[in-house]
Design an enzyme around this catalytic site. Structure first.
Site, PDB file in Angstrom:
ATOM      1  CG  ASP A  83      -2.262   0.729   0.906  1.00 17.61           C
ATOM      2  OD1 ASP A  83      -2.326   1.914   1.274  1.00 17.61           O
ATOM      3  OD2 ASP A  83      -3.209   0.174   0.293  1.00 17.61           O
ATOM      4  CG  ASP A  84       0.617   6.006   0.954  1.00 16.32           C
ATOM      5  OD1 ASP A  84       1.571   6.239   0.199  1.00 16.32           O
ATOM      6  OD2 ASP A  84      -0.159   6.893   1.370  1.00 16.32           O
TER       7      ASP A  84
ATOM      8  CE  LYS B  55      -6.072   1.313  -1.334  1.00 12.64           C
ATOM      9  NZ  LYS B  55      -5.908   0.770   0.050  1.00 12.64           N
TER      10      LYS B  55
ATOM     11  CG  ASP C 230      -6.029   6.273  -1.859  1.00 14.74           C
ATOM     12  OD1 ASP C 230      -7.230   6.602  -1.876  1.00 14.74           O
ATOM     13  OD2 ASP C 230      -5.420   6.042  -0.796  1.00 14.74           O
TER      14      ASP C 230
ATOM     15  CB  SER D 133      -9.771   4.862  -3.827  1.00 16.19           C
ATOM     16  OG  SER D 133      -8.929   3.796  -3.469  1.00 16.19           O
TER      17      SER D 133
ATOM     18  NE  ARG E 267     -12.072   1.161   0.831  1.00 11.38           N
ATOM     19  CZ  ARG E 267     -11.202   1.937   1.466  1.00 11.38           C
ATOM     20  NH1 ARG E 267      -9.919   1.762   1.281  1.00 11.38           N
ATOM     21  NH2 ARG E 267     -11.605   2.869   2.306  1.00 11.38           N
TER      22      ARG E 267
ATOM     23  CG  ASP F  31      -9.317   4.535   4.888  1.00  8.33           C
ATOM     24  OD1 ASP F  31      -9.841   4.462   3.763  1.00  8.33           O
ATOM     25  OD2 ASP F  31      -8.235   5.118   5.117  1.00  8.33           O
TER      26      ASP F  31
HETATM   27  C1  GLA Z   1      -6.406   6.039   2.059  1.00  7.38           C
HETATM   28  C2  GLA Z   1      -6.967   4.691   1.661  1.00  7.38           C
HETATM   29  C3  GLA Z   1      -6.403   3.603   2.561  1.00  7.38           C
HETATM   30  C4  GLA Z   1      -4.891   3.618   2.464  1.00  7.38           C
HETATM   31  C5  GLA Z   1      -4.353   4.994   2.817  1.00  7.38           C
HETATM   32  C6  GLA Z   1      -2.861   5.107   2.559  1.00  7.38           C
HETATM   33  O1  GLA Z   1      -6.858   6.436   3.320  1.00  7.38           O
HETATM   34  O2  GLA Z   1      -8.372   4.676   1.701  1.00  7.38           O
HETATM   35  O3  GLA Z   1      -6.903   2.338   2.188  1.00  7.38           O
HETATM   36  O4  GLA Z   1      -4.495   3.242   1.177  1.00  7.38           O
HETATM   37  O5  GLA Z   1      -4.999   6.008   2.057  1.00  7.38           O
HETATM   38  O6  GLA Z   1      -2.354   6.344   2.889  1.00  7.38           O
END
Ligand code: GLA
Length: 434
Positions: free
Chosen positions: A79-80, A156, A158, A190, A215, A219
């Site tokens: 992820d991030d 993914k 975002d 997202s 999404r 979160d």
């Molecule tokens: C958003 C996304 C999360 C995650 C964070 C990472 O909040 O919805 O799922 O990926 O960013 O910073």
């Protein structure tokens, strides 16, 4: 241009615009770093848990050695906070060189060698939500190509640090750019979560054409409150969301937090059961190195996985909401089977809920019932009243099949099905599985 050539060219360009990558015909399953490991980049003081190559290698080892991969959990998703703060001299994203010494290609090779797949994260905007370099509109093609070159299998996208107009351009453009690489890359958008998740701001027909999953909502956090809040939103809006889902296109209520710190055993079963009813992607965000056997057995329950993975891909719905705070959920499955979940929002004691299959819209005689979490089976007539005991914040989950259609059931139980047939007084209430 000759008219026929022109027509052909327009058909082809329309065809490449629709997401036709052939992946994720059933909801994707795997592991995703975010909820459990966040943006921990303190590898000096927290080497076991920081976002770096080793964390993903550890999880890949667990997925392939502890029975997860065979059950379908094949994605390992970054992820991030994976990237360097700067793009390289060619304007391409690059992994943080200290934390990912082999770069992303090394990781994807490691995973592919083990029959696993790699997911990566980016952001439609100037920065990711964690402040790392984002993908502005002019960088979309470069980044799609970079991920394809790295042999990434899922992406993914975002939406922090962009506005609605940019998102409206960027999400379809990225879909097109990923397709144009020729590599099938599952695409997680997202976008709807940034636009409130509902029409008219969100166009679910379009999402189904450009994304494999999306999404819809906020979160998830490591708490029952958070899980319950998500459940509430998804089923309150089920009439909008259900038609959007199908093979290759899924609503995503976010990660499974089973195996972390916030959920009890019953709440973990509830998350698993309702994510299966929703045909949701199953991305665990937990520590597979230290997970309890209790959490593992819930996540590795073959029957609930097979319900989640049903090939028809029809998302289920809430069919009953009782004043007693009991709710019943139903999902149609292939081979004329279905799944039922009895869920209690109560916080007092196990509730003895009385109903019958005919009250739940079943009409054609006798059904074979398989209790997903206790492995018990029985035959139940549609007209027979029964009682299920549902724990506070917990579920009872049934796989329901007509007695003649037991193939899948027998497959999972090694052909050794033992029935407890209810043959008593029609007017008495059988105590089901108590
Ligand atoms: C958003 C996304 C999360 C995650 C964070 C990472 O909040 O919805 O799922 O990926 O960013 O910073």
């Amino acid at each position: 241009m000759h008219l026929a050539v022109f027509l052909l060219a327009s058909v082809l360009s329309a065809a490449t615009f629709a997401l036709d990558n052939g992946v994720m015909r059933t909801p994707p399953m795997g592991w995703l770093a975010w909820e459990r490991f966040r943006c921990d980049i303190d590898c000096k003081n927290d080497p076991k848990n920081c976002i770096r190559q080793n964390l993903f290698i550890d999880m890949a080892d667990r997925l392939s050695e502890d029975g997860w991969r065979e059950l379908g959990y094949v994605y390992v998703n970054i992820d991030d906070c994976w990237s360097s703060m700067e793009r390289d001299e060619n304007g391409r994203l690059q992994a943080d060189p200290k934390r990912f010494p082999g770069g992303i290609p090394k990781l994807s090779r490691y995973l592919h060698d083990r029959g696993l797949k790699l997911g990566i994260y980016g952001d439609m905007g100037t920065h990711t939500c964690g402040g790392y370099p984002g993908t502005t509109l002019d960088k979309i093609e470069t980044d799609a190509q970079t991920f394809a070159d790295w042999e990434v299998d899922m992406f993914k996208f975002d939406g922090c640090y962009s506005n609605a107009t940019e998102q409206e351009k960027g999400y379809p453009l990225m879909s097109k750019a990923l397709n144009a690489t020729g590599r099938p890359i599952g695409y997680s958008c997202s976008w709807p979560a940034y636009q409130g998740g509902l029409p008219p701001m969100v166009n679910y027909t379009q999402l189904g054409e450009i994304c494999n999953l999306w999404r819809n909502y906020g979160d998830i956090q490591d708490s029952w409150d958070s899980v319950l809040n998500i459940i509430e939103w998804f089923f309150r809006n089920q009439d909008v969301l259900i038609p959007a889902a199908g093979p290759g296109r899924w609503n995503d209520p976010d990660m499974l937090v089973i195996g972390d710190f916030g959920l009890s055993k019953d709440q973990s079963r509830s998350q698993m059961a309702l994510w299966a009813i929703m045909a949701a992607p199953l991305f665990m965000s937990n520590d597979l190195r230290t997970i309890s056997s209790e959490a593992r057995s819930i996540l590795q329950n073959k029957m609930v996985i097979s319900i989640n993975q049903d090939p028809m891909g029809i998302q289920g719905r809430r069919i009953v909401k009782e004043k007693s705070d009991i709710e019943v959920f139903w999902r149609p499955l292939s081979s004329d089977a279905s799944a039922l979940v009895f869920f209690s929002r109560r916080t007092d004691m196990p509730y003895r809920y009385q109903t019958s299959l005919s009250k739940l819209n079943y009409t054609t005689g006798s059904y074979k019932i398989y209790d997903v979490f206790t492995d018990k089976t029985m035959i139940l007539k549609d007209s027979t009243n029964f009682v299920v005991s549902v724990n506070p914040t917990g579920v009872v989950m049934w796989y329901v099949s007509a007695p003649s259609k037991l193939n899948r059931l027998q497959f999972y139980r090694g052909g050794n099905v033992q029935d407890s047939v209810y043959t008593g007084d029609e007017n008495a209430i059988p105590r089901v599985f108590l």
